[in-house]
Scaffold this motif. Structure first.
Motif, PDB file in Angstrom:
ATOM      1  N   ARG A 163       0.816  -1.221   0.000  1.00 22.84           N
ATOM      2  CA  ARG A 163       0.000   0.000   0.000  1.00 22.84           C
ATOM      3  C   ARG A 163       0.850   1.272   0.000  1.00 22.84           C
ATOM      4  O   ARG A 163       0.366   2.360  -0.326  1.00 22.84           O
ATOM      5  CB  ARG A 163      -0.948   0.005   1.193  1.00 22.84           C
ATOM      6  N   ALA A 164       2.113   1.136   0.381  1.00 23.56           N
ATOM      7  CA  ALA A 164       3.002   2.300   0.403  1.00 23.56           C
ATOM      8  C   ALA A 164       3.384   2.757  -1.004  1.00 23.56           C
ATOM      9  O   ALA A 164       3.897   3.863  -1.188  1.00 23.56           O
ATOM     10  CB  ALA A 164       4.256   1.988   1.215  1.00 23.56           C
ATOM     11  N   ILE A 165       3.147   1.893  -1.982  1.00 19.55           N
ATOM     12  CA  ILE A 165       3.474   2.246  -3.365  1.00 19.55           C
ATOM     13  C   ILE A 165       2.480   3.279  -3.865  1.00 19.55           C
ATOM     14  O   ILE A 165       1.276   3.046  -3.861  1.00 19.55           O
ATOM     15  CB  ILE A 165       3.456   0.996  -4.274  1.00 19.55           C
ATOM     16  N   GLU A 166       2.967   4.429  -4.278  1.00 18.66           N
ATOM     17  CA  GLU A 166       2.129   5.509  -4.791  1.00 18.66           C
ATOM     18  C   GLU A 166       2.420   5.703  -6.273  1.00 18.66           C
ATOM     19  O   GLU A 166       3.569   5.665  -6.703  1.00 18.66           O
ATOM     20  CB  GLU A 166       2.394   6.809  -4.021  1.00 18.66           C
ATOM     21  N   TRP A 167       1.348   5.918  -7.039  1.00 17.82           N
ATOM     22  CA  TRP A 167       1.471   6.034  -8.491  1.00 17.82           C
ATOM     23  C   TRP A 167       0.319   6.900  -8.982  1.00 17.82           C
ATOM     24  O   TRP A 167      -0.830   6.690  -8.576  1.00 17.82           O
ATOM     25  CB  TRP A 167       1.373   4.636  -9.110  1.00 17.82           C
ATOM     26  N   ASP A 168       0.621   7.870  -9.813  1.00 18.47           N
ATOM     27  CA  ASP A 168      -0.437   8.704 -10.387  1.00 18.47           C
ATOM     28  C   ASP A 168      -1.379   7.824 -11.205  1.00 18.47           C
ATOM     29  O   ASP A 168      -0.958   7.141 -12.131  1.00 18.47           O
ATOM     30  CB  ASP A 168       0.181   9.781 -11.294  1.00 18.47           C
ATOM     31  N   LEU A 170      -3.308   5.456  -9.626  1.00 16.36           N
ATOM     32  CA  LEU A 170      -3.484   4.216  -8.864  1.00 16.36           C
ATOM     33  C   LEU A 170      -4.202   4.508  -7.557  1.00 16.36           C
ATOM     34  O   LEU A 170      -3.825   5.421  -6.818  1.00 16.36           O
ATOM     35  CB  LEU A 170      -2.119   3.587  -8.564  1.00 16.36           C
ATOM     36  N   VAL A 171      -5.268   3.730  -7.271  1.00 18.82           N
ATOM     37  CA  VAL A 171      -5.991   3.849  -6.004  1.00 18.82           C
ATOM     38  C   VAL A 171      -6.150   2.453  -5.411  1.00 18.82           C
ATOM     39  O   VAL A 171      -6.741   1.564  -6.044  1.00 18.82           O
ATOM     40  CB  VAL A 171      -7.387   4.487  -6.203  1.00 18.82           C
ATOM     41  N   TRP A 172      -5.623   2.249  -4.203  1.00 17.71           N
ATOM     42  CA  TRP A 172      -5.754   0.957  -3.532  1.00 17.71           C
ATOM     43  C   TRP A 172      -7.148   0.828  -2.924  1.00 17.71           C
ATOM     44  O   TRP A 172      -7.730   1.805  -2.468  1.00 17.71           O
ATOM     45  CB  TRP A 172      -4.707   0.805  -2.432  1.00 17.71           C
ATOM     46  N   LEU A 191      -7.626  -2.849  -6.576  1.00 17.71           N
ATOM     47  CA  LEU A 191      -7.101  -1.538  -6.918  1.00 17.71           C
ATOM     48  C   LEU A 191      -7.751  -1.057  -8.207  1.00 17.71           C
ATOM     49  O   LEU A 191      -8.216  -1.858  -9.023  1.00 17.71           O
ATOM     50  CB  LEU A 191      -5.577  -1.584  -7.095  1.00 17.71           C
ATOM     51  N   LYS A 206       7.252  -3.668  -9.247  1.00 18.40           N
ATOM     52  CA  LYS A 206       7.548  -2.806  -8.104  1.00 18.40           C
ATOM     53  C   LYS A 206       7.252  -3.520  -6.790  1.00 18.40           C
ATOM     54  O   LYS A 206       8.034  -3.431  -5.829  1.00 18.40           O
ATOM     55  CB  LYS A 206       6.683  -1.536  -8.207  1.00 18.40           C
TER      56      LYS A 206
END
Length: 225
Positions: A163-168, A170-172, A191, A206
């Motif tokens: 969940r720490a992975i952030e990406w424009d 992307l919504v968990w 997601l 990733k």
């Protein structure tokens, strides 16, 4: 003949008459012929004045999120479709004036400057509306499975790292632990991704960089929104 334009009364009347006996531009199901024709409209046709064209426009709009998946050639111009003849009323008093039919061009050698100016104004407005039409982003709902190495892998840490992975784009979403075997559980997490911004292959790569906790990842399900 084909369609001429979807701005002038003549062009819209032509389209309305053509669609009075058809559900789609070509064939019996939606295709790229409908897509390119739909995109040529600057706005929805007036339902009272052009009921058949308005009905078709509203129907095709419901497929907008699936436009890229419809069959056919998306590079074909909308003028390649339409009737082989004018299909306009034969009564002269019902026919549009030549200036209306010739909104974007004229074969006349001499034109009234006021007519030319009005035509250029309409053309500029049409192009501005078309350029301002924003297509909604295509999105997918994905169910991803993340497998730990063994039953001693700290699962809370594994999920936190995912969940720490952030990406424009992307919504968990929600998640749960699903039993595998020998006391081992895998993380199943939902997601939502914007298709043009997020590559699921790169996202999996990733996640798998967390080699201390993650053994492998798999996509369990995916559907377009």
């Amino acid at each position: 003949m084909g369609f001429t334009d979807f701005v002038s009364d003549a062009g819209l009347t032509l389209a309305n008459n053509f669609l009075s006996t058809r559900s789609y531009i070509v064939g019996s199901s939606p295709s790229q012929a409908d897509v390119v024709t739909f995109k040529a409209f600057s706005a929805a046709p007036d339902a009272e004045k052009y009921p058949h064209a308005a009905r078709w426009y509203k129907h095709i709009a419901s497929y907008e999120s699936e436009f890229s998946t419809l069959p056919g050639d998306s590079n074909t111009a909308f003028t390649a479709y339409g009737p082989e003849s004018t299909e306009l009323p034969s009564n002269p008093k019902d026919k549009p004036e030549e200036d209306e039919e010739d909104l974007f061009g004229s074969d006349s050698e001499e034109e009234d400057p006021a007519v030319v100016a009005e035509r250029e104004k309409n053309l500029a407005a049409y192009k501005a509306k078309k350029a301002g039409k924003v297509k909604p982003a295509a999105k997918s709902l994905v169910t991803l499975e993340v497998k730990p190495w063994d039953d001693e892998t700290p699962l809370e840490t594994l999920e936190a790292n995912v969940r720490a992975i952030e990406w424009d784009g992307l919504v968990w979403g929600a998640s749960k632990w699903v039993p595998l075997a020998f006391g081992i559980k895998k993380l199943q997490i939902n997601l939502v991704v914007e298709d043009e911004k997020v590559s699921t292959d790169e996202l999996q790569g990733k996640i798998e960089e967390d080699e201390d906790h993650v053994q492998s990842t798999d996509i369990a399900a995916m559907q377009k929104l």
